[in-house]
Design a protein around this motif. Structure first.
Motif, PDB file in Angstrom:
ATOM      1  N   HIS A 195      -9.326  -4.434  10.840  1.00 59.83           N
ATOM      2  CA  HIS A 195      -8.893  -3.264  11.496  1.00 59.83           C
ATOM      3  C   HIS A 195      -8.623  -4.056  13.051  1.00 59.83           C
ATOM      4  CE1 HIS A 195     -10.677   0.484  13.946  1.00 59.83           C
ATOM      5  NE2 HIS A 195      -9.315   0.454  13.774  1.00 59.83           N
ATOM      6  N   TYR A 196      -7.353  -3.741  13.323  1.00 61.27           N
ATOM      7  CA  TYR A 196      -6.704  -4.029  14.647  1.00 61.27           C
ATOM      8  C   TYR A 196      -6.863  -2.990  15.515  1.00 61.27           C
ATOM      9  CZ  TYR A 196      -4.500  -8.008  12.079  1.00 61.27           C
ATOM     10  OH  TYR A 196      -4.224  -9.319  11.165  1.00 61.27           O
ATOM     11  N   ARG A 197      -7.194  -3.260  16.729  1.00 59.24           N
ATOM     12  CA  ARG A 197      -7.321  -2.218  17.727  1.00 59.24           C
ATOM     13  C   ARG A 197      -6.994  -2.592  19.239  1.00 59.24           C
ATOM     14  NH1 ARG A 197     -10.692   2.682  18.248  1.00 59.24           N
ATOM     15  NH2 ARG A 197     -11.794   2.061  16.253  1.00 59.24           N
ATOM     16  N   ALA A 198      -6.188  -1.693  19.783  1.00 61.21           N
ATOM     17  CA  ALA A 198      -5.789  -1.925  21.137  1.00 61.21           C
ATOM     18  C   ALA A 198      -5.324  -0.679  21.614  1.00 61.21           C
ATOM     19  CB  ALA A 198      -4.623  -2.781  21.237  1.00 61.21           C
ATOM     20  N   LYS A 199      -5.025  -0.618  23.031  1.00 63.09           N
ATOM     21  CA  LYS A 199      -5.062   0.675  23.823  1.00 63.09           C
ATOM     22  C   LYS A 199      -3.780   1.608  23.022  1.00 63.09           C
ATOM     23  CE  LYS A 199      -3.519   2.628  28.232  1.00 63.09           C
ATOM     24  NZ  LYS A 199      -3.134   2.368  29.842  1.00 63.09           N
ATOM     25  N   GLN A 200      -4.275   2.687  22.858  1.00 65.73           N
ATOM     26  CA  GLN A 200      -3.503   3.655  21.969  1.00 65.73           C
ATOM     27  C   GLN A 200      -3.266   3.501  20.542  1.00 65.73           C
ATOM     28  OE1 GLN A 200      -0.400   4.440  25.551  1.00 65.73           O
ATOM     29  NE2 GLN A 200       0.006   6.029  23.903  1.00 65.73           N
ATOM     30  N   ILE A 201      -3.402   2.409  20.050  1.00 65.12           N
ATOM     31  CA  ILE A 201      -3.143   2.027  18.768  1.00 65.12           C
ATOM     32  C   ILE A 201      -4.096   1.177  17.912  1.00 65.12           C
ATOM     33  CG2 ILE A 201      -1.910  -0.068  19.513  1.00 65.12           C
ATOM     34  CD1 ILE A 201       0.217   0.177  17.162  1.00 65.12           C
ATOM     35  N   GLU A 202      -4.295   1.547  16.668  1.00 65.35           N
ATOM     36  CA  GLU A 202      -5.015   0.839  15.772  1.00 65.35           C
ATOM     37  C   GLU A 202      -4.116   0.573  14.422  1.00 65.35           C
ATOM     38  OE1 GLU A 202      -8.806   2.908  14.495  1.00 65.35           O
ATOM     39  OE2 GLU A 202      -8.044   4.415  15.984  1.00 65.35           O
ATOM     40  N   ILE A 203      -4.499  -0.363  13.690  1.00 68.56           N
ATOM     41  CA  ILE A 203      -3.858  -0.730  12.411  1.00 68.56           C
ATOM     42  C   ILE A 203      -4.812  -1.237  11.265  1.00 68.56           C
ATOM     43  CG2 ILE A 203      -1.822  -1.769  11.279  1.00 68.56           C
ATOM     44  CD1 ILE A 203      -0.720  -0.088  13.262  1.00 68.56           C
ATOM     45  N   PHE A 204      -4.836  -0.507  10.228  1.00 68.57           N
ATOM     46  CA  PHE A 204      -5.701  -1.156   9.035  1.00 68.57           C
ATOM     47  C   PHE A 204      -4.635  -1.933   8.335  1.00 68.57           C
ATOM     48  CE2 PHE A 204      -7.733   2.620  10.670  1.00 68.57           C
ATOM     49  CZ  PHE A 204      -9.167   2.317  10.306  1.00 68.57           C
ATOM     50  N   GLN A 205      -5.049  -3.374   8.125  1.00 68.90           N
ATOM     51  CA  GLN A 205      -4.186  -4.076   7.142  1.00 68.90           C
ATOM     52  C   GLN A 205      -4.908  -4.509   6.089  1.00 68.90           C
ATOM     53  OE1 GLN A 205      -4.946  -8.113   7.142  1.00 68.90           O
ATOM     54  NE2 GLN A 205      -3.521  -7.706   5.471  1.00 68.90           N
ATOM     55  N   GLY A 206      -4.287  -4.036   4.954  1.00 65.86           N
ATOM     56  CA  GLY A 206      -4.662  -4.604   3.567  1.00 65.86           C
ATOM     57  C   GLY A 206      -4.178  -3.414   2.842  1.00 65.86           C
ATOM     58  N   ASP A 207      -4.739  -3.221   1.592  1.00 65.39           N
ATOM     59  CA  ASP A 207      -4.219  -2.198   0.489  1.00 65.39           C
ATOM     60  C   ASP A 207      -4.458  -1.064   1.190  1.00 65.39           C
ATOM     61  OD1 ASP A 207      -3.951  -0.798  -1.865  1.00 65.39           O
ATOM     62  OD2 ASP A 207      -5.280  -1.987  -3.086  1.00 65.39           O
ATOM     63  N   PHE A 208      -3.515  -0.079   0.897  1.00 64.84           N
ATOM     64  CA  PHE A 208      -3.617   1.185   1.513  1.00 64.84           C
ATOM     65  C   PHE A 208      -4.469   2.259   0.581  1.00 64.84           C
ATOM     66  CE2 PHE A 208      -2.350   5.810   0.343  1.00 64.84           C
ATOM     67  CZ  PHE A 208      -2.208   6.098   1.879  1.00 64.84           C
ATOM     68  N   PHE A 209      -4.457   1.756  -0.624  1.00 59.84           N
ATOM     69  CA  PHE A 209      -5.501   2.623  -1.466  1.00 59.84           C
ATOM     70  C   PHE A 209      -6.963   2.186  -1.065  1.00 59.84           C
ATOM     71  CE2 PHE A 209      -1.493   2.566  -3.659  1.00 59.84           C
ATOM     72  CZ  PHE A 209      -1.236   4.040  -3.832  1.00 59.84           C
ATOM     73  N   ALA A 210      -7.250   1.259  -0.365  1.00 54.90           N
ATOM     74  CA  ALA A 210      -8.814   0.878  -0.074  1.00 54.90           C
ATOM     75  C   ALA A 210      -9.162   1.684   1.245  1.00 54.90           C
ATOM     76  CB  ALA A 210      -8.847  -0.642   0.133  1.00 54.90           C
ATOM     77  N   LEU A 211      -8.106   2.269   1.948  1.00 57.07           N
ATOM     78  CA  LEU A 211      -8.431   2.957   3.316  1.00 57.07           C
ATOM     79  C   LEU A 211      -8.872   4.233   3.024  1.00 57.07           C
ATOM     80  CD1 LEU A 211      -8.117   3.205   6.257  1.00 57.07           C
ATOM     81  CD2 LEU A 211      -5.875   4.028   5.841  1.00 57.07           C
ATOM     82  N   THR A 212     -10.402   4.614   3.467  1.00 56.23           N
ATOM     83  CA  THR A 212     -11.129   5.839   3.231  1.00 56.23           C
ATOM     84  C   THR A 212     -10.801   6.728   4.397  1.00 56.23           C
ATOM     85  OG1 THR A 212     -13.092   5.136   4.330  1.00 56.23           O
ATOM     86  CG2 THR A 212     -12.702   4.470   2.012  1.00 56.23           C
ATOM     87  N   GLN A 213     -11.205   8.159   4.381  1.00 56.80           N
ATOM     88  CA  GLN A 213     -11.161   8.939   5.106  1.00 56.80           C
ATOM     89  C   GLN A 213     -11.924   8.808   6.431  1.00 56.80           C
ATOM     90  OE1 GLN A 213     -13.205  12.012   6.313  1.00 56.80           O
ATOM     91  NE2 GLN A 213     -11.610  12.149   7.820  1.00 56.80           N
ATOM     92  N   ASP A 214     -13.297   8.407   5.834  1.00 58.11           N
ATOM     93  CA  ASP A 214     -14.034   8.048   6.929  1.00 58.11           C
ATOM     94  C   ASP A 214     -13.562   6.847   7.902  1.00 58.11           C
ATOM     95  OD1 ASP A 214     -16.023   9.981   6.328  1.00 58.11           O
ATOM     96  OD2 ASP A 214     -17.191   8.388   5.194  1.00 58.11           O
TER      97      ASP A 214
END
Length: 212
Positions: A93-112
């Motif tokens: 999980h990359y986070r900076a001002k106004q932006i965050e990116i989840f890096q890895g398999d899209f299908f592993a990303l949950t709603q939470d």
């Protein structure tokens, strides 16, 4: 498609799908989402798209998902931002001002993990996936975004002429995936005589998907 395919594309910089300008459909039709500055826009399979730069200039909070760490690193470098990086399950999980990116398999990303988003912008995700993965992608996207409004760009051409990606996603297929949950409005469609790899005629369409 296997993860190695995309990792190799980024490793060798075979990234013809990366546009060197903001997508014209985003510029022309983003207003259709009726968002206000500060609201969150989800960009699945985002790469290092310049569309994110533009969304940030509009005051949006942007959250993306991307398989390639090289792409994510390049995005933050080009944004001139130094993210805080933490582990989020099997994702980074990359986070900076106004932006965050989840890096890895899209299908592993949950709603939470994703949290509440106000809209989805899909320019290069649906068309990046082969037929056997697109249904799963659409179902997962609707689940984790809680069927948020969506600005979708699809690409249609004679798939027999050349293999994807990008893959041809006919208008009928867009309806098949989304009609039960969204009202689909075709915002614009353009024909590009040499739209795919400079050789193959293609039609690009912008859609507004409004939750039913």
């Amino acid at each position: 498609m296997h993860h190695d395919f995309w990792h190799q594309r980024w490793q060798h910089q075979h990234i013809g799908f990366h546009l060197n300008a903001v997508n014209p459909f985003l510029l022309a039709h983003f207003h259709a989402l009726n968002l206000q500055p500060g609201q969150r826009v989800f960009v699945p399979l985002c790469g290092k798209t310049l569309d994110i730069h533009w969304l940030l200039t509009q005051g949006m909070q942007v959250v993306g998902a991307e398989l390639s760490a090289l792409a994510v690193d390049a995005l933050f470098t080009e944004l001139k931002l130094t993210p805080k990086v933490t582990q989020a399950g099997g994702l980074r999980h990359y986070r900076a001002k106004q932006i965050e990116i989840f890096q890895g398999d899209f299908f592993a990303l949950t709603q939470d993990q994703l949290g509440t988003v106000d809209a989805t912008y899909d320019r290069a995700a649906l068309i990046a996936l082969p037929d056997e993965m697109r249904k799963q992608y659409c179902q997962s996207l609707m689940a984790i975004t809680q069927t948020a409004p969506q600005l979708l760009v699809s690409f249609q051409y004679d798939q027999s002429l050349v293999p994807g990606p990008p893959f041809s996603v006919h208008k009928e297929e867009v309806a098949t995936h989304y009609h039960a949950h969204y009202v689909l409005t075709e915002l614009a469609s353009i024909t590009m005589e040499k739209g795919l790899k400079g050789q193959y005629p293609a039609e690009e369409t912008a859609w507004l998907l409004s939750p039913r």
